[in-house]
Scaffold this motif. Sequence first.
Motif, PDB file in Angstrom:
ATOM      1  N   THR A 170       6.386  -1.726   7.462  1.00  0.00           N
ATOM      2  CA  THR A 170       5.181  -1.740   6.612  1.00  0.00           C
ATOM      3  C   THR A 170       5.348  -0.784   5.429  1.00  0.00           C
ATOM      4  O   THR A 170       5.048  -1.123   4.289  1.00  0.00           O
ATOM      5  CB  THR A 170       3.943  -1.331   7.436  1.00  0.00           C
ATOM      6  N   LEU A 171       5.866   0.404   5.717  1.00  0.00           N
ATOM      7  CA  LEU A 171       6.066   1.430   4.683  1.00  0.00           C
ATOM      8  C   LEU A 171       6.899   0.893   3.524  1.00  0.00           C
ATOM      9  O   LEU A 171       6.591   1.129   2.346  1.00  0.00           O
ATOM     10  CB  LEU A 171       6.776   2.635   5.305  1.00  0.00           C
ATOM     11  N   LEU A 172       7.953   0.150   3.858  1.00  0.00           N
ATOM     12  CA  LEU A 172       8.940  -0.262   2.850  1.00  0.00           C
ATOM     13  C   LEU A 172       8.678  -1.654   2.267  1.00  0.00           C
ATOM     14  O   LEU A 172       9.406  -2.095   1.376  1.00  0.00           O
ATOM     15  CB  LEU A 172      10.343  -0.207   3.463  1.00  0.00           C
ATOM     16  N   LEU A 176       3.096  -5.598   0.269  1.00  0.00           N
ATOM     17  CA  LEU A 176       1.828  -5.226   0.913  1.00  0.00           C
ATOM     18  C   LEU A 176       0.992  -4.336  -0.006  1.00  0.00           C
ATOM     19  O   LEU A 176       1.548  -3.646  -0.871  1.00  0.00           O
ATOM     20  CB  LEU A 176       2.107  -4.471   2.220  1.00  0.00           C
ATOM     21  N   PRO A 177      -0.343  -4.301   0.195  1.00  0.00           N
ATOM     22  CA  PRO A 177      -1.176  -3.378  -0.587  1.00  0.00           C
ATOM     23  C   PRO A 177      -0.759  -1.925  -0.331  1.00  0.00           C
ATOM     24  O   PRO A 177      -0.373  -1.574   0.796  1.00  0.00           O
ATOM     25  CB  PRO A 177      -2.598  -3.631  -0.058  1.00  0.00           C
ATOM     26  N   LEU A 178      -0.837  -1.122  -1.391  1.00  0.00           N
ATOM     27  CA  LEU A 178      -0.436   0.290  -1.307  1.00  0.00           C
ATOM     28  C   LEU A 178      -1.189   1.019  -0.186  1.00  0.00           C
ATOM     29  O   LEU A 178      -0.618   1.855   0.519  1.00  0.00           O
ATOM     30  CB  LEU A 178      -0.712   0.961  -2.663  1.00  0.00           C
ATOM     31  N   PHE A 179      -2.464   0.689   0.005  1.00  0.00           N
ATOM     32  CA  PHE A 179      -3.284   1.353   1.022  1.00  0.00           C
ATOM     33  C   PHE A 179      -2.689   1.151   2.419  1.00  0.00           C
ATOM     34  O   PHE A 179      -2.635   2.091   3.219  1.00  0.00           O
ATOM     35  CB  PHE A 179      -4.720   0.812   0.968  1.00  0.00           C
ATOM     36  N   GLU A 180      -2.206  -0.063   2.712  1.00  0.00           N
ATOM     37  CA  GLU A 180      -1.612  -0.336   4.028  1.00  0.00           C
ATOM     38  C   GLU A 180      -0.307   0.440   4.199  1.00  0.00           C
ATOM     39  O   GLU A 180      -0.001   0.948   5.282  1.00  0.00           O
ATOM     40  CB  GLU A 180      -1.330  -1.841   4.206  1.00  0.00           C
ATOM     41  N   ARG A 181       0.465   0.532   3.128  1.00  0.00           N
ATOM     42  CA  ARG A 181       1.733   1.264   3.183  1.00  0.00           C
ATOM     43  C   ARG A 181       1.483   2.774   3.335  1.00  0.00           C
ATOM     44  O   ARG A 181       2.217   3.462   4.054  1.00  0.00           O
ATOM     45  CB  ARG A 181       2.564   0.959   1.938  1.00  0.00           C
ATOM     46  N   TYR A 182       0.434   3.279   2.679  1.00  0.00           N
ATOM     47  CA  TYR A 182       0.055   4.687   2.850  1.00  0.00           C
ATOM     48  C   TYR A 182      -0.380   4.945   4.297  1.00  0.00           C
ATOM     49  O   TYR A 182      -0.064   5.984   4.870  1.00  0.00           O
ATOM     50  CB  TYR A 182      -1.089   5.053   1.902  1.00  0.00           C
ATOM     51  N   ARG A 183      -1.087   3.988   4.885  1.00  0.00           N
ATOM     52  CA  ARG A 183      -1.517   4.159   6.275  1.00  0.00           C
ATOM     53  C   ARG A 183      -0.296   4.280   7.193  1.00  0.00           C
ATOM     54  O   ARG A 183      -0.269   5.115   8.102  1.00  0.00           O
ATOM     55  CB  ARG A 183      -2.410   2.997   6.713  1.00  0.00           C
ATOM     56  N   ALA A 184       0.723   3.469   6.926  1.00  0.00           N
ATOM     57  CA  ALA A 184       1.971   3.570   7.704  1.00  0.00           C
ATOM     58  C   ALA A 184       2.647   4.924   7.465  1.00  0.00           C
ATOM     59  O   ALA A 184       3.177   5.552   8.400  1.00  0.00           O
ATOM     60  CB  ALA A 184       2.911   2.431   7.319  1.00  0.00           C
ATOM     61  N   MET A 185       2.606   5.386   6.217  1.00  0.00           N
ATOM     62  CA  MET A 185       3.214   6.671   5.858  1.00  0.00           C
ATOM     63  C   MET A 185       2.585   7.815   6.672  1.00  0.00           C
ATOM     64  O   MET A 185       3.303   8.642   7.266  1.00  0.00           O
ATOM     65  CB  MET A 185       2.994   6.938   4.358  1.00  0.00           C
ATOM     66  N   PHE A 186       1.255   7.833   6.739  1.00  0.00           N
ATOM     67  CA  PHE A 186       0.591   8.937   7.446  1.00  0.00           C
ATOM     68  C   PHE A 186       0.736   8.809   8.960  1.00  0.00           C
ATOM     69  O   PHE A 186       0.794   9.815   9.671  1.00  0.00           O
ATOM     70  CB  PHE A 186      -0.868   9.070   6.995  1.00  0.00           C
ATOM     71  N   ALA A 187       0.855   7.582   9.456  1.00  0.00           N
ATOM     72  CA  ALA A 187       1.116   7.395  10.891  1.00  0.00           C
ATOM     73  C   ALA A 187       2.518   7.917  11.245  1.00  0.00           C
ATOM     74  O   ALA A 187       2.703   8.576  12.271  1.00  0.00           O
ATOM     75  CB  ALA A 187       0.966   5.924  11.270  1.00  0.00           C
ATOM     76  N   LEU A 200      10.680   7.837   6.521  1.00  0.00           N
ATOM     77  CA  LEU A 200       9.941   8.273   5.325  1.00  0.00           C
ATOM     78  C   LEU A 200      10.905   8.545   4.166  1.00  0.00           C
ATOM     79  O   LEU A 200      10.623   8.187   3.018  1.00  0.00           O
ATOM     80  CB  LEU A 200       9.112   9.524   5.642  1.00  0.00           C
ATOM     81  N   GLY A 201      12.042   9.151   4.478  1.00  0.00           N
ATOM     82  CA  GLY A 201      13.049   9.421   3.439  1.00  0.00           C
ATOM     83  C   GLY A 201      13.497   8.149   2.743  1.00  0.00           C
ATOM     84  O   GLY A 201      13.734   8.135   1.522  1.00  0.00           O
ATOM     85  N   ASP A 202      13.571   7.034   3.493  1.00  0.00           N
ATOM     86  CA  ASP A 202      13.929   5.744   2.884  1.00  0.00           C
ATOM     87  C   ASP A 202      12.887   5.307   1.853  1.00  0.00           C
ATOM     88  O   ASP A 202      13.203   4.575   0.912  1.00  0.00           O
ATOM     89  CB  ASP A 202      14.062   4.657   3.964  1.00  0.00           C
ATOM     90  N   GLY A 203      11.650   5.769   2.038  1.00  0.00           N
ATOM     91  CA  GLY A 203      10.572   5.430   1.098  1.00  0.00           C
ATOM     92  C   GLY A 203      10.762   6.042  -0.282  1.00  0.00           C
ATOM     93  O   GLY A 203      10.121   5.619  -1.244  1.00  0.00           O
ATOM     94  N   LEU A 204      11.664   7.022  -0.379  1.00  0.00           N
ATOM     95  CA  LEU A 204      11.941   7.629  -1.694  1.00  0.00           C
ATOM     96  C   LEU A 204      12.708   6.683  -2.615  1.00  0.00           C
ATOM     97  O   LEU A 204      12.935   6.996  -3.785  1.00  0.00           O
ATOM     98  CB  LEU A 204      12.709   8.948  -1.520  1.00  0.00           C
ATOM     99  N   GLN A 205      13.110   5.504  -2.095  1.00  0.00           N
ATOM    100  CA  GLN A 205      13.782   4.497  -2.931  1.00  0.00           C
ATOM    101  C   GLN A 205      12.801   3.419  -3.417  1.00  0.00           C
ATOM    102  O   GLN A 205      13.204   2.508  -4.147  1.00  0.00           O
ATOM    103  CB  GLN A 205      14.917   3.826  -2.145  1.00  0.00           C
ATOM    104  N   CYS A 206      11.525   3.496  -3.023  1.00  0.00           N
ATOM    105  CA  CYS A 206      10.557   2.449  -3.409  1.00  0.00           C
ATOM    106  C   CYS A 206      10.190   2.554  -4.887  1.00  0.00           C
ATOM    107  O   CYS A 206      10.428   3.577  -5.524  1.00  0.00           O
ATOM    108  CB  CYS A 206       9.321   2.530  -2.524  1.00  0.00           C
ATOM    109  N   SER A 207       9.585   1.498  -5.423  1.00  0.00           N
ATOM    110  CA  SER A 207       9.431   1.404  -6.888  1.00  0.00           C
ATOM    111  C   SER A 207       8.271   2.217  -7.466  1.00  0.00           C
ATOM    112  O   SER A 207       8.321   2.614  -8.620  1.00  0.00           O
ATOM    113  CB  SER A 207       9.283  -0.066  -7.307  1.00  0.00           C
ATOM    114  N   SER A 208       7.224   2.473  -6.694  1.00  0.00           N
ATOM    115  CA  SER A 208       6.059   3.208  -7.224  1.00  0.00           C
ATOM    116  C   SER A 208       6.318   4.712  -7.212  1.00  0.00           C
ATOM    117  O   SER A 208       6.573   5.303  -6.162  1.00  0.00           O
ATOM    118  CB  SER A 208       4.814   2.897  -6.387  1.00  0.00           C
ATOM    119  N   ALA A 209       6.220   5.348  -8.394  1.00  0.00           N
ATOM    120  CA  ALA A 209       6.405   6.804  -8.468  1.00  0.00           C
ATOM    121  C   ALA A 209       5.315   7.519  -7.678  1.00  0.00           C
ATOM    122  O   ALA A 209       5.572   8.543  -7.035  1.00  0.00           O
ATOM    123  CB  ALA A 209       6.384   7.265  -9.927  1.00  0.00           C
ATOM    124  N   LEU A 210       4.102   6.975  -7.714  1.00  0.00           N
ATOM    125  CA  LEU A 210       2.998   7.581  -6.957  1.00  0.00           C
ATOM    126  C   LEU A 210       3.342   7.598  -5.467  1.00  0.00           C
ATOM    127  O   LEU A 210       3.162   8.612  -4.786  1.00  0.00           O
ATOM    128  CB  LEU A 210       1.702   6.795  -7.178  1.00  0.00           C
TER     129      LEU A 210
END
Length: 305
Positions: A170-172, A176-187, A200-210
């Motif tokens: 879900t994170l990667l 998906l909507p950013l809100f759902e991916r953020y929910r996975a991030m905090f879980a 989570l470190g793999d998420g540093l390759q995603c396209s959104s700077a935010l």
Amino acid sequence: MASVEQVASIGQVLVNPKVDLTRRFRALFTLKNLGGAEAIEWISKAFTDQSALLKHELAYCLGQMQDKRAIPTLTAVLKDTQQEPMVRHEAGEALGAIGDPVVLDLLKVYSQDPVIEVAETCQLAVRRLEWLQSGGDKQVENGSTDNNPYCSVDPAPPAVSKSLSELRATLLDESLPLFERYRAMFALRNLGSEEAVLALGDGLQCSSALFRHEIGYVLGQMQHPAAVPALSAALESSSENPMVRHEAAEALGSIGKDDCLAVLERYRGDRERVVKESCEVALDMLEYENSNQFQYADELIRLQG
């Protein structure tokens, strides 16, 4: 309890540009911990400062305090297009953190902001407020999501309990909507394991700077040494968004290991002001993490001492 005079003395440290930035940061977090109308007033005064990093942290602290008296200041900062994007973004996030639906219409307007980080932040804040209005916080209380061990007010609640591999997927998943991916991030953050850190470190390759900047923030909360290689790579990349590099620097300061020190020392002279200042603050944080100082937010102790 601190007196009005003590709060004012700490406030004077915060708003004085001649004082070392690391001490001003400690004064800010002291005011955040003290809370109350006077603390909010002093924090609000510092939004005229030249440091985008400091102003970003002012907004962050006002959001974490969850005091409705900060709404007018944060609204003004969000609306002010002369403020740096990372400052406006943090003001939008803080309005969502305070959790008062009175700001919903404002956040919906700024969900269309031409600055992508501001727009995405306000979209997340709208979703958080709608989640609160629908009684979503009861889900957390009844145990269907993991509790947050970090006592922070997050821009999204953790996802309802799923396996680590599902959360990572879900994170990667950028469809998906950013809100759902953020929910996975905090879980994943709340799981706290090394596997969660690496996902989570793999998420540093995603396209959104935010999104990448928020990954940096949660890795700093976790303080797990397994995050050091990914955070170092983000800080070292001169093509990375300064907002992400700043968050990576602060996270390395929180982790506080020797290899963090070496990277931070190398970038404390960076030509991006926000990165340079983040490294200075992170080195102060790292010194605190490795010391016997009673607390980081120590300006009241200094006053009393």
